[in-house]
Design a protein around this motif. Structure first.
Motif, mmCIF file in Angstrom:
data_model
loop_
_atom_site.group_PDB
_atom_site.id
_atom_site.type_symbol
_atom_site.label_atom_id
_atom_site.label_comp_id
_atom_site.label_asym_id
_atom_site.label_seq_id
_atom_site.Cartn_x
_atom_site.Cartn_y
_atom_site.Cartn_z
ATOM 1 N N THR A 1 99.981 34.929 58.519
ATOM 2 C CA THR A 1 99.625 33.550 58.851
ATOM 3 C C THR A 1 100.137 33.273 60.247
ATOM 4 O O THR A 1 101.332 33.373 60.503
ATOM 5 C CB THR A 1 100.255 32.545 57.865
ATOM 6 O OG1 THR A 1 99.791 32.830 56.538
ATOM 7 C CG2 THR A 1 99.867 31.121 58.233
ATOM 8 N N THR B 1 89.409 32.500 52.413
ATOM 9 C CA THR B 1 89.753 32.264 53.812
ATOM 10 C C THR B 1 88.459 32.163 54.607
ATOM 11 O O THR B 1 87.630 33.060 54.547
ATOM 12 C CB THR B 1 90.599 33.416 54.370
ATOM 13 O OG1 THR B 1 91.821 33.491 53.640
ATOM 14 C CG2 THR B 1 90.908 33.202 55.833
ATOM 15 N N SER C 1 86.284 33.543 60.568
ATOM 16 C CA SER C 1 85.874 33.265 61.934
ATOM 17 C C SER C 1 85.492 34.541 62.669
ATOM 18 O O SER C 1 84.511 34.572 63.407
ATOM 19 C CB SER C 1 87.004 32.560 62.696
ATOM 20 O OG SER C 1 87.383 31.355 62.065
ATOM 21 N N GLU D 1 95.704 29.224 59.791
ATOM 22 C CA GLU D 1 94.871 30.380 60.098
ATOM 23 C C GLU D 1 95.548 31.653 59.571
ATOM 24 O O GLU D 1 96.746 31.854 59.766
ATOM 25 C CB GLU D 1 94.676 30.493 61.608
ATOM 26 C CG GLU D 1 94.055 29.268 62.250
ATOM 27 C CD GLU D 1 92.531 29.292 62.220
ATOM 28 O OE1 GLU D 1 91.980 30.234 61.612
ATOM 29 O OE2 GLU D 1 91.913 28.384 62.789
ATOM 30 N N LYS D 2 94.756 32.498 58.935
ATOM 31 C CA LYS D 2 95.316 33.683 58.303
ATOM 32 C C LYS D 2 94.512 34.927 58.672
ATOM 33 O O LYS D 2 93.323 34.852 58.974
ATOM 34 C CB LYS D 2 95.323 33.523 56.777
ATOM 35 C CG LYS D 2 96.201 32.384 56.269
ATOM 36 C CD LYS D 2 96.133 32.295 54.750
ATOM 37 C CE LYS D 2 96.950 31.107 54.239
ATOM 38 N NZ LYS D 2 98.384 31.271 54.485
ATOM 39 N N GLY E 1 90.591 33.631 59.711
ATOM 40 C CA GLY E 1 89.993 32.318 59.553
ATOM 41 C C GLY E 1 90.956 31.367 58.891
ATOM 42 O O GLY E 1 92.091 31.723 58.550
ATOM 43 N N TYR E 2 90.510 30.132 58.681
ATOM 44 C CA TYR E 2 91.390 29.080 58.174
ATOM 45 C C TYR E 2 91.353 29.020 56.652
ATOM 46 O O TYR E 2 90.299 29.148 56.035
ATOM 47 C CB TYR E 2 90.965 27.721 58.727
ATOM 48 C CG TYR E 2 91.916 26.610 58.332
ATOM 49 C CD1 TYR E 2 93.101 26.420 59.033
ATOM 50 C CD2 TYR E 2 91.640 25.790 57.250
ATOM 51 C CE1 TYR E 2 93.988 25.419 58.669
ATOM 52 C CE2 TYR E 2 92.520 24.789 56.874
ATOM 53 C CZ TYR E 2 93.690 24.606 57.585
ATOM 54 O OH TYR E 2 94.559 23.620 57.208
ATOM 55 N N TYR F 1 92.915 26.518 65.350
ATOM 56 C CA TYR F 1 91.554 26.684 65.869
ATOM 57 C C TYR F 1 91.371 28.056 66.503
ATOM 58 O O TYR F 1 91.095 28.178 67.701
ATOM 59 C CB TYR F 1 91.212 25.592 66.888
ATOM 60 C CG TYR F 1 91.511 24.188 66.458
ATOM 61 C CD1 TYR F 1 91.041 23.706 65.239
ATOM 62 C CD2 TYR F 1 92.248 23.337 67.256
ATOM 63 C CE1 TYR F 1 91.321 22.410 64.830
ATOM 64 C CE2 TYR F 1 92.529 22.047 66.857
ATOM 65 C CZ TYR F 1 92.064 21.594 65.648
ATOM 66 O OH TYR F 1 92.345 20.307 65.251
ATOM 67 N N LEU F 2 91.508 29.114 65.731
ATOM 68 C CA LEU F 2 91.298 30.458 66.254
ATOM 69 C C LEU F 2 89.896 30.565 66.852
ATOM 70 O O LEU F 2 88.906 30.236 66.206
ATOM 71 C CB LEU F 2 91.455 31.488 65.135
ATOM 72 C CG LEU F 2 91.152 32.930 65.541
ATOM 73 C CD1 LEU F 2 92.225 33.457 66.480
ATOM 74 C CD2 LEU F 2 91.025 33.814 64.310
#
Length: 461
Positions: free
Chosen positions: A345, A306, A309, A328-329, A322-323, A350-351
């Motif tokens: 999830t 993952t 972010s 995103e998870k 993150g993606y 776009y977190l």
């Protein structure tokens, strides 16, 4: 072998906004969020304007995600004086002033852009008592740290790739006592991607060491006065070369947290650390003295498929977001870095920002997957009393968790499955091996998972 580790499950909080989410129309994804002194949520982002540029957008909701229509126009304030904006930071001061820092570009600006600090009143109007009509030109900066209520830190890099850090108060005034006349010069040292103010007031800087293409992972520490802390790591600086110089995909740190024992947990990227089968995202752990904990993960690194972010602490665990693949998870990582499990999830794209609201609620900010990336807040709840088993994926016996489950059911290994109700009707199935399935749309009740010859019962809450 199953390794029992007590961690948390994460679920959507349906009491927030509309069924757990607040969508702010006519605004693109949220970049930063903060709370005012009444607990209201302030966010900044931008929509695309009619000319194809970006306008700054500020929005306000109650603590439970209801848009405050008394703020600006229908809950939204827009700054349309510039062709394009790039938000760099948001801070709500003790007196509920809204401070926004960003890169603002305009064809009429010499050089093309300005780094500006703007200040707004709590009702969304510009604070005319601040700077020049509510604005102060900082003329600098791209990495902003606004953790302190008393000051901000700004990092910049010159044309020779030499970095420096500056300290300002929230009136836009430089602190001349910091470093050398208000500036710490990091010549031939670290180019920061992130900064962290520690509990003792010292400052950790992290990013890359040296200049491209000869980059390495770099980590350093400054005293509160802006002097290099020579007791940290090797005379103040830790660095490690994990990629060959000709590789264009260089390594760097991206985020830092400090745990309750003073250890530093950093996220970063460096594909050579994790090997070709991983996307390169990792966590690493350092002592307060800057020593890499080689017992953490594998030789000091927990590798994640993952993209990482953001990092937060959940009691003695690490929560990364993150993606990865389908969206995103959130993943919970054990404190020794040996194991981790996807816990949630979420429905935003776009977190950009993630902050705790109280002890066990988290506000996520980004864009909405189903509505052209409209600015979206989402609130999740962490259940600190639920046990999740971190299982060795090499185990041949299929295990499902958590049980009961709300949003997502996980498998300890990739598998093809069918989910059936009490009447034997197949409700969900996969054609390819997967490690999780979203069950949020199933009604509460008892169900069965069939994988090969294995049939297991679970409860959907």
């Amino acid at each position: 072998m199953a390794i029992p580790v007590y961690s948390q499950t994460v679920s959507l909080d349906n009491t927030f906004g509309q069924n757990g989410r607040t969508v702010i129309p006519n605004t693109s994804e949220i970049h930063f969020l903060d709370f005012d002194r009444q607990g209201n949520i302030i966010v900044i982002g931008y929509p695309t304007n009619s000319g194809g540029g970006k306008d700054l957008t500020i929005a306000k909701t109650t603590s439970n995600g209801i848009i405050d229509n008394s703020f600006g126009t229908d809950g939204v304030v827009k700054v349309t004086d510039y062709d394009y904006i790039s938000p760099l930071g948001l801070k709500i001061t003790d007196d509920n002033k809204i401070v926004v820092i960003g890169m603002f570009s305009n064809v009429q600006i010499e050089g093309g852009y300005e780094n500006i600090m703007m200040r707004f009143n709590e009702n969304g109007t510009i604070d005319q008592n601040f700077g020049n009509n509510g604005k102060v030109n900082l003329n600098t900066g791209y990495i902003i740290n606004l953790e302190s209520d008393d000051f901000m830190l700004i990092a910049k890099t010159d044309s020779y790739q030499n970095a420096s850090i500056l300290k300002y108060n929230y009136e836009g005034e430089s602190d001349e006592s910091f470093g050398e006349n208000g500036t710490v010069y990091l010549t031939n040292s670290i180019s920061p991607s992130c900064m962290k103010i520690l509990n003792d007031g010292s400052i950790v800087i992290a990013g890359t060491y040296n200049s491209y293409p000869n980059t390495e992972l770099g980590l350093g520490k400054l005293t509160p006065a802006g002097e290099l802390d020579t007791n940290f790591a090797n005379n103040g600086i830790w660095h490690l070369d994990v990629k060959q110089d000709f590789d264009f995909d260089h390594e760097s740190f991206f985020d830092i947290v400090e745990d309750n024992n003073g250890n530093l947990i950093l996220s970063g990227f460096g594909r050579s650390i994790c090997g070709p089968s991983w996307n390169g995202a990792f966590l690493s752990k350092f002592s307060s003295g800057g020593i890499l904990d080689t017992d953490f993960g594998e030789n000091g690194f927990y590798c994640s498929n993952t993209g990482i972010s953001l990092i937060s602490l959940i009691e003695d665990k690490y929560m990364i977001a993150g993606y990865h693949n389908s969206g995103e998870k959130i993943t919970i990582v054990n404190d020794d870095g040996k194991s981790g499990k996807e816990a949630y999830t979420f429905g935003i794209l776009y977190l950009r920002d993630m902050k705790f609201q109280g002890d066990n609620k988290i506000i996520l900010g980004g864009g909405h997957q189903a509505s052209n990336a409209d600015a979206t807040l989402e609130r999740v709840v962490v259940n600190t009393e639920t046990a999740i088993q971190f299982n060795d994926d090499s185990s041949k016996e299929l295990r499902i968790f958590p049980n009961p489950a709300k949003e997502t059911l996980y498998f300890n290994r990739e598998t093809v499955f069918e989910i059936m109700d009490m009447q034997g009707r197949i409700l969900l199935k996969s054609a390819l091996p997967v490690k999780s399935v979203r069950i949020a749309d199933l009604a509460s009740g008892v169900y069965f998972v069939r994988s090969g010859n294995s049939v297991q019962k679970f409860i959907k809450e």
